[in-house]
Design a protein around this motif. Structure first.
Motif, short mmCIF file in Angstrom:
data_model
loop_
_atom_site.label_atom_id
_atom_site.label_comp_id
_atom_site.label_asym_id
_atom_site.label_seq_id
_atom_site.Cartn_x
_atom_site.Cartn_y
_atom_site.Cartn_z
N ILE A 251 0.83 -1.21 0.00
CA ILE A 251 0.00 0.00 0.00
C ILE A 251 0.86 1.25 0.00
CG2 ILE A 251 -1.62 1.34 1.44
CD1 ILE A 251 -2.91 -1.38 2.21
N GLY A 252 2.05 1.15 0.62
CA GLY A 252 2.96 2.30 0.62
C GLY A 252 3.43 2.75 1.99
N PHE A 253 3.02 2.06 3.04
CA PHE A 253 3.51 2.39 4.38
C PHE A 253 4.98 1.99 4.50
CE2 PHE A 253 -1.05 2.13 5.16
CZ PHE A 253 -1.27 3.17 6.06
N THR A 254 5.73 2.77 5.23
CA THR A 254 7.15 2.45 5.45
C THR A 254 7.45 2.10 6.91
OG1 THR A 254 7.64 4.80 5.81
CG2 THR A 254 7.92 3.92 3.56
N GLU A 255 6.49 2.36 7.79
CA GLU A 255 6.67 2.02 9.21
C GLU A 255 5.32 1.80 9.86
OE1 GLU A 255 8.60 5.42 11.05
OE2 GLU A 255 6.68 6.43 11.36
N TRP A 256 5.34 1.14 11.00
CA TRP A 256 4.19 1.09 11.88
C TRP A 256 4.69 1.35 13.29
CZ3 TRP A 256 1.91 -4.52 10.98
CH2 TRP A 256 2.93 -5.46 10.99
N VAL A 257 3.79 1.38 14.25
CA VAL A 257 4.18 1.85 15.57
C VAL A 257 3.63 0.94 16.66
CG1 VAL A 257 4.23 4.27 14.79
CG2 VAL A 257 2.16 3.37 15.88
N TYR A 258 4.29 0.99 17.82
CA TYR A 258 3.66 0.48 19.04
C TYR A 258 3.88 1.55 20.11
CZ TYR A 258 8.24 -1.08 20.91
OH TYR A 258 9.54 -1.14 21.38
N TYR A 259 3.32 1.35 21.28
CA TYR A 259 3.41 2.35 22.34
C TYR A 259 3.94 1.72 23.62
CZ TYR A 259 0.82 5.53 19.40
OH TYR A 259 0.43 6.32 18.37
N GLN A 263 4.36 6.35 24.83
CA GLN A 263 5.23 7.01 23.88
C GLN A 263 5.24 6.23 22.57
OE1 GLN A 263 6.77 10.08 24.63
NE2 GLN A 263 5.35 9.78 26.35
N ARG A 264 5.18 6.94 21.48
CA ARG A 264 5.15 6.34 20.14
C ARG A 264 6.50 5.73 19.82
NH1 ARG A 264 6.64 7.98 14.99
NH2 ARG A 264 5.18 7.54 13.30
N MET A 265 6.50 4.45 19.44
CA MET A 265 7.73 3.73 19.11
C MET A 265 7.62 3.27 17.66
SD MET A 265 9.09 3.84 22.19
CE MET A 265 10.42 2.64 22.24
N PRO A 266 8.27 3.95 16.71
CA PRO A 266 8.16 3.55 15.31
C PRO A 266 9.01 2.31 15.01
CG PRO A 266 9.60 5.46 15.53
CD PRO A 266 9.06 5.18 16.90
N VAL A 267 8.49 1.48 14.13
CA VAL A 267 9.18 0.26 13.71
C VAL A 267 9.17 0.21 12.19
CG1 VAL A 267 9.19 -2.26 13.76
CG2 VAL A 267 8.47 -0.97 15.79
N PRO A 268 10.33 0.17 11.53
CA PRO A 268 10.35 0.09 10.06
C PRO A 268 9.66 -1.17 9.57
CG PRO A 268 12.54 0.59 10.94
CD PRO A 268 11.70 0.17 12.10
N LEU A 269 8.98 -1.04 8.45
CA LEU A 269 8.33 -2.23 7.84
C LEU A 269 9.34 -2.97 6.96
CD1 LEU A 269 4.85 -0.76 6.99
CD2 LEU A 269 5.21 -2.99 8.06
#
Length: 269
Positions: A251-259, A263-269
Motif C-alpha cells: 500500500i505504501g507504508f514504510t513504518e508502523w508503531v507500538y506504544y 510514547q510512540r515507538m516507530p518500527v520500520p516495515l
C-alpha cells in the motif's frame, strides 16, 4: 521486529487461557513485544459485573493490572510485556473511564466503539428492516463516535475501525466515504494510531479490520498504523503478522508503531 498489541484472556468471559499463556505464545511466535489488552469493566454501570460474558468484573481490574506488571518483570529480557487495556468509548461515561484509567501505569489504551445507538455493532438483527437512509445514518453515527474517541485524548490506538462489518459484510457497501475521510483526518490530527486487526476472520466478514480501501486513505491522511491480532485464544497471537506487514508495504507504508509508556515507538516495515 514483531509485536502484537491486542490480546485478551479469561477475565473478559469470552476468551480462553490466562495471561501467561499469551506471553508464552508470543515468545513461540517470535514476538519482541506483546501487549496485554483485555476489556475494561463497564465502569459506567453501577453493578459490579453487569455483563460477565463481555467484560471483567470491577473487582478484577486491579488484579489484572498487577498480574501483567508481575509478568512484565518476570519475562524481562525474553519478551517485552506491555500493560494495555481495551476500553469501550461511551461519551456519557468518558470522564468516569478517564479518571479510573489514569490511576494505572498503562503503556497504551485501545479505544473501541462496540455499540451504536445502544445496540452492539455485531448484532446482525440491528440492520433488519432499515432502509438505505437509515443504514447510512447508522454508519455515519458509528464514525462520529470514532471521531469523538480520537478527540477525547484518552487513547493511543483506536481499535478495529470498520468492525461494524463483522457480522454484516454489506456494511462496507453502505456509502459513507465523506464520513470515513473526515474520521481519518481527525485521527491524524489527534496523533492517534489505528490497528490492523486480524480477528475479522472470526466473523462473517472475514479478512482484516480495516479494509484495504480505508488503509489506503489512512496513508493519504498520514495516520499511524499498528498491529493487533485481537487474540481470544493463545494460538491466534501474531496471527497473519507477516501478511499484514507485506500488504502495508504494498500500500505504501514504510513504518508502523507500538506504544510504551504511552510514547510512540516507530518500527520500520
Amino acid at each position: 521486529m514483531k509485536f502484537d498489541l491486542h490480546t485478551h484472556h479469561f477475565r473478559c468471559g469470552h476468551a480462553d487461557g490466562n495471561i501467561r499463556d499469551y506471553v508464552e505464545a508470543g515468545i513461540a511466535a517470535g514476538l519482541a513485544v506483546i501487549g496485554i489488552s483485555d476489556h475494561t469493566p463497564y465502569f459506567g454501570d453501577p453493578e459490579e459485573h453487569p455483563l460477565p460474558h463481555i467484560a471483567m468484573a470491577k473487582a478484577e481490574f486491579a488484579n489484572y493490572v498487577n498480574e501483567v506488571l508481575k509478568l512484565k518483570e518476570e519475562y524481562a529480557g525474553k519478551i517485552d510485556v506491555l500493560l494495555g487495556i481495551e476500553s469501550d468509548y461511551f461519551p456519557a461515561h468518558a470522564e468516569v473511564y478517564r479518571k479510573i484509567l489514569s490511576q494505572y501505569p498503562f503503556d497504551y489504551i485501545i479505544g473501541s466503539v462496540h455499540s451504536v445507538k445502544e445496540v452492539s455493532i455485531f448484532n446482525k438483527r440491528r440492520w433488519k428492516g432499515l432502509n438505505e437512509q437509515q443504514r447510512i445514518a447508522d454508519k455515519e453515527a458509528y464514525y462520529a463516535l470514532i471521531r469523538d474517541s480520537a478527540r477525547s485524548g484518552m487513547f493511543q490506538i483506536l481499535g478495529h475501525i470498520d468492525a461494524m462489518k463483522g457480522n454484516y459484510p454489506a456494511f462496507s457497501d453502505i456509502p459513507a466515504a465523506a464520513a470515513i475521510d473526515e474520521t481519518l483526518r481527525v485521527i491524524a490530527d489527534n496523533k492517534v494510531a489505528i490497528e490492523i486487526n486480524t480477528s475479522g476472520k472470526t466473523k462473517l466478514s472475514g479478512g482484516w479490520y480495516p479494509s484495504d480501501e480505508i488503509l489506503e486513505r489512512a496513508l493519504f491522511f498520514g495516520v499511524d498504523v499498528t498491529f493487533g491480532s485481537d487474540a481470544h485464544t493463545p494460538k491466534r497471537v501474531a496471527d497473519e503478522w507477516e501478511d499484514v506487514a507485506k500488504r502495508l508495504k504494498e500500500i505504501g507504508f514504510t513504518e508502523w508503531v507500538y506504544y510504551k509508556n504511552k510514547q510512540r515507538m516507530p518500527v520500520p516495515l
